[in-house]
Design a protein around this motif. Structure first.
Motif, PDB file in Angstrom:
ATOM      1  N   LEU A  39       0.850  -1.216   0.000  1.00 25.55           N
ATOM      2  CA  LEU A  39       0.000   0.000   0.000  1.00 25.55           C
ATOM      3  C   LEU A  39       0.868   1.242   0.000  1.00 25.55           C
ATOM      4  O   LEU A  39       0.651   2.174  -0.769  1.00 25.55           O
ATOM      5  CB  LEU A  39      -0.875   0.013   1.255  1.00 25.55           C
ATOM      6  CG  LEU A  39      -2.249  -0.634   1.173  1.00 25.55           C
ATOM      7  CD1 LEU A  39      -2.995  -0.386   2.476  1.00 25.55           C
ATOM      8  CD2 LEU A  39      -3.045  -0.064   0.002  1.00 25.55           C
ATOM      9  N   ALA A  40       1.884   1.220   0.891  1.00 27.61           N
ATOM     10  CA  ALA A  40       2.762   2.377   0.993  1.00 27.61           C
ATOM     11  C   ALA A  40       3.503   2.583  -0.304  1.00 27.61           C
ATOM     12  O   ALA A  40       3.664   3.712  -0.785  1.00 27.61           O
ATOM     13  CB  ALA A  40       3.737   2.190   2.149  1.00 27.61           C
ATOM     14  N   ALA A  41       3.951   1.485  -0.911  1.00 29.96           N
ATOM     15  CA  ALA A  41       4.728   1.607  -2.140  1.00 29.96           C
ATOM     16  C   ALA A  41       3.883   2.205  -3.245  1.00 29.96           C
ATOM     17  O   ALA A  41       4.353   3.003  -4.053  1.00 29.96           O
ATOM     18  CB  ALA A  41       5.245   0.229  -2.555  1.00 29.96           C
ATOM     19  N   ARG A  42       2.607   1.844  -3.280  1.00 30.76           N
ATOM     20  CA  ARG A  42       1.803   2.261  -4.418  1.00 30.76           C
ATOM     21  C   ARG A  42       1.092   3.597  -4.187  1.00 30.76           C
ATOM     22  O   ARG A  42       0.991   4.405  -5.097  1.00 30.76           O
ATOM     23  CB  ARG A  42       0.757   1.186  -4.689  1.00 30.76           C
ATOM     24  CG  ARG A  42      -0.081   1.525  -5.880  1.00 30.76           C
ATOM     25  CD  ARG A  42      -0.479   0.301  -6.612  1.00 30.76           C
ATOM     26  NE  ARG A  42      -1.344   0.654  -7.720  1.00 30.76           N
ATOM     27  CZ  ARG A  42      -2.079  -0.213  -8.358  1.00 30.76           C
ATOM     28  NH1 ARG A  42      -2.048  -1.474  -7.993  1.00 30.76           N
ATOM     29  NH2 ARG A  42      -2.835   0.176  -9.362  1.00 30.76           N
ATOM     30  N   PHE A  43       0.627   3.812  -2.948  1.00 26.20           N
ATOM     31  CA  PHE A  43      -0.197   5.020  -2.722  1.00 26.20           C
ATOM     32  C   PHE A  43       0.467   6.043  -1.812  1.00 26.20           C
ATOM     33  O   PHE A  43      -0.121   7.068  -1.508  1.00 26.20           O
ATOM     34  CB  PHE A  43      -1.557   4.625  -2.146  1.00 26.20           C
ATOM     35  CG  PHE A  43      -2.309   3.690  -3.041  1.00 26.20           C
ATOM     36  CD1 PHE A  43      -2.907   4.183  -4.194  1.00 26.20           C
ATOM     37  CD2 PHE A  43      -2.397   2.345  -2.767  1.00 26.20           C
ATOM     38  CE1 PHE A  43      -3.592   3.327  -5.036  1.00 26.20           C
ATOM     39  CE2 PHE A  43      -3.079   1.494  -3.608  1.00 26.20           C
ATOM     40  CZ  PHE A  43      -3.679   1.978  -4.750  1.00 26.20           C
ATOM     41  N   GLY A  44       1.664   5.719  -1.352  1.00 33.58           N
ATOM     42  CA  GLY A  44       2.392   6.702  -0.562  1.00 33.58           C
ATOM     43  C   GLY A  44       2.213   6.520   0.933  1.00 33.58           C
ATOM     44  O   GLY A  44       1.249   5.919   1.395  1.00 33.58           O
TER      45      GLY A  44
END
Lengths: 497, 237
Positions: A194-199
């Motif tokens: 999630l962090a990788a894709r949406f920040g």
């Protein structure tokens, strides 16, 4: 909120009211009222489309400054519940009610009271109460239930739409595109992808809403170290009552201040009007005090000096005294040298400053500067401590045998027309304020160099003490030397007795 | 410039004030009016009133209350120049006011404060200016705690004022020395004196002794034509 602001000013009718503003190149609706919503208008619709659907609609140009100002007013008013209030633009106010809800009969009662009063002022209002800012924010806007019990954030937030996480519109759209619709879909997902894709921001907002990460509330106004307040079942209107209340509150604070060995240095009286207006009256003291009677006297002067008299409207229903600055103050106020007189003098200075403004009651501080207009500085008498610099000035004066200084110095040197002997003689005659003065005797020059280390320094000055035939004595100077400039200019700077 | 240490000033009990040369004793705790003979004499009048105020205040504070108009016109008091008239700048509080009403209010407040020794109110004298009632209030406030009140006017006025003394002060040529102007000289005209005689003198300020001396060239009182009353030497009032 914007439509409420406008509707409060004009008689309501059945026509839909919208506020429009430029977004990109199009005029869009930025706020709509309930009627407009019922008729199918939506925010972000173009104005042209809205007009096509409802030709009778009333469109008003958006006024962001007025909205921001109104929000600040509302936040000020909310200080009646807690001093920790923060703005949440464009249309929210955050209140930290930890520790003060019981004063209003519990959280639910407080929320109810707040909602009823704000609705009474003519605003559509939704209140959310929760343990975290994020959860309360979501509850107020999206949840069917206004209050989220501690520990139940996860269950309460799960069915809410993603927008309730306070994330950017683009992030929410991206999430929707991959199939996330509700907060519950995100809570148990693996965090790294999630962090990788949406920040990181998305996860931070989620953690903050769930209470896994602390989010501080930044109060709009500084929180006073000492506060006393008095609610009135029957609103008060008379000035004497306001003063009496100020005295009573000060008296209540003085015991607390005494215990901690402090005194009031700057205080503010907050008056909450029944119609939601909040008046602030501030005043300051030369030295910390705890005397309630003196506080009353100062507020008396402040009220008398108000440009527009205190307008009680239908009365004040809450008064609060904030000590904005407290300073250590010995238990019994003993002064430095002439104990009795100093206290009296300070009170006089406070009274004069409260009435006339602190900048108009001044003392002179000697400055370490050889430039005449900088040698003495005007300092508010309330701010002057023991260090006024005059002993140092006397040492300097005696050491260099400084030539006499004028009694009065003009606000700024005034240009004069002078005829003088070249290259560095005193003027023979000069004209100042249209009057011609023949110089009978002169002393000088006393050369005062400019501040050559500074960029905007003028030329060096040659000062002369001159007396005219009638006995008037002046301090005049020539700016610049004859060898540097063809025609140096002359100025009159001060008057001798 | 001569140093003006407080220790140099004689003790107050035996002292009769800076005006003993003209046989005048300045009454503390009263209202005195000092008017500049003309616009250009405002600095001379300021010096005169400051010398009297500094003596009357002693170690207590002196308040100089001036209308902002007057400050713009004549300049503000300049710290480094004050000590030659016996006033220590740290004892001075300056108050700028917008108009005469504020000045009167501030003067009255200050006169009732025990920490204040002298209050000077600089008023741009207009005709309707301070009336008998307002000046009477000031005189009463001055009598209250022993502070001395001075009204400094930009020009002489005929309006009745409840002042103990009324002075008209102008500039006078100093005894010029080779290297420039000598000690300041003032042409002083006492037009009203509740407790003694009136008169006209040319005074020279002695900044070492902190008092006025009769100017050396004329030890005799001079009769000046510009006063608003004929010169009289007999006691009156």
């Amino acid at each position: 909120m914007a439509t409420d602001r406008i509707a409060r000013r004009q008689a309501s009718d059945a026509r839909p009211l919208v506020v429009c503003g430029k977004r990109g190149n199009a005029e869009e609706l930025v706020a709509i009222d309930a009627t407009a919503e019922q008729r199918g208008l939506r925010i972000a619709m173009t104005l042209a489309q809205a007009r096509a659907m409802h030709p009778e609609l009333v469109a008003v140009e958006e006024d962001a400054a007025a909205d921001a100002h109104l929000l600040e007013k509302i936040a000020d008013w909310c200080r009646r519940y807690t001093p920790l209030t923060a703005l949440d633009p464009p249309d929210g106010v955050l209140l930290d009610i930890a520790g003060c809800a019981h004063l209003f009969g519990g959280e639910a009662a407080l929320a109810e009271d707040l909602a009823a009063r704000v609705a009474g002022f003519g605003f559509a209002v939704r209140v959310g109460v929760a343990d975290t800012i994020g959860a309360a924010w979501a509850a107020a806007r999206f949840s069917p239930m206004a209050s989220i019990t501690p520990g139940a954030e996860r269950e309460a937030l799960a069915p809410l739409p993603l927008k309730a996480l306070r994330i950017a519109e683009e992030t929410a759209a991206d999430l929707r595109r991959v199939g996330f619709k509700r907060i519950g879909d995100l809570i148990d997902m693996a965090r790294a992808p999630l962090a990788a894709r949406f920040g990181e921001a998305l996860l931070r907002q989620l953690d903050r809403a769930l209470g896994l990460e602390r989010e501080p509330l930044q109060p709009r106004l500084p929180v006073a170290p000492y506060v006393a307040e008095q609610p009135f079942p029957e609103p008060i209107t008379r000035e004497e009552d306001v003063l009496a209340v100020a005295e009573r509150l000060a008296h209540r604070l003085s015991a607390m201040l005494e215990r901690r060995g402090e005194g009031m240095r700057r205080i503010e009286l907050e008056l909450f009007r029944t119609d939601g207006q909040v008046s602030h009256i501030a005043t300051s003291m030369s030295r910390p005090i705890r005397d309630a009677h003196a506080v009353r006297a100062l507020f008396n002067e402040r009220l008398a000096a108000l440009a527009d008299p205190l307008d009680p409207g239908f009365g004040f229903d809450l008064a609060r005294l904030n000590v904005i600055a407290a300073e250590p103050c010995p238990p019994q106020q003993t002064a430095l040298d002439q104990s009795h007189d100093d206290g009296e003098l300070d009170r006089l200075v406070d009274r004069l400053s409260a009435r006339l403004g602190a900048r108009r009651v001044t003392q002179l501080n000697a400055q370490d500067s050889h430039i005449p207009e900088l040698a003495a500085m005007n300092v508010p008498a309330q701010a002057v401590g023991a260090a006024h610099g005059w002993p140092a000035f006397r040492c300097f004066r005696d050491a260099v045998a400084l030539s006499p200084r004028p009694l009065r110095l003009l606000t700024r040197p005034e240009p004069i027309e002078a005829i003088a002997s070249v290259p560095d003689g005193p003027p023979l005659r000069f004209r100042w304020r249209r009057a011609l003065h023949e110089v009978a005797s002169a002393e000088g020059p006393e050369r005062i160099e400019s501040a050559w280390w500074s960029d905007d320094a003028g030329p060096a000055r040659d000062y002369f003490r001159v007396e005219d035939g009638a006995g008037h004595r002046f301090w005049i100077f020539r700016a610049g030397l004859y060898r540097d400039t063809v025609t140096p200019s002359w100025f009159l700077h001060g008057l001798f007795a | 410039m001569e140093a003006a240490h407080p220790s140099l000033a004689p003790a107050r009990d035996s002292d009769t004030g800076p005006l003993r040369c003209c046989g005048c004793v300045l009454v503390p705790g009263a209202l005195h009016e000092v008017a500049a003979r003309s616009e250009s004499a405002s600095a001379a009048a300021s010096g005169f009133v400051l010398a009297l105020a500094a003596w009357a205040a002693g170690p207590r504070a002196t308040l100089w209350i001036a209308e902002e108009m007057a400050l713009a016109e004549n300049g503000a008091l300049y710290g480094p120049g004050l000590e030659s008239f016996g006033l220590q700048p740290e004892h001075l509080i300056r108050v700028a006011v917008a108009h005469e009403r504020e000045a009167l209010w501030a003067m009255e407040e200050a006169l009732r404060c025990r920490g204040v020794g002298a209050v000077i109110g600089e008023i741009r004298g207009t005709d309707r200016g301070i009336g008998l009632t307002a000046s009477r209030r000031l005189a009463l406030a001055a009598g209250h705690d022993g502070a001395t009140a001075f009204l400094l006017r930009a020009s002489p006025s005929d309006a009745p004022v409840a002042a103990a003394t009324r002075w008209i002060v102008g500039a006078a040529p100093s005894a010029a020395k080779a290297h420039g102007p000598g000690p300041p000289r003032l042409a002083v005209h006492l037009t009203r004196n509740r407790r003694g005689s009136q008169g006209s003198w040319v005074l020279e300020w002695n900044s070492v002794e902190q008092r006025f001396d009769l100017a050396a060239a004329d030890r005799q009182p001079v009769a000046e034509a510009d006063g608003d009353r004929p010169h009289r030497t007999a006691a009156s009032v």
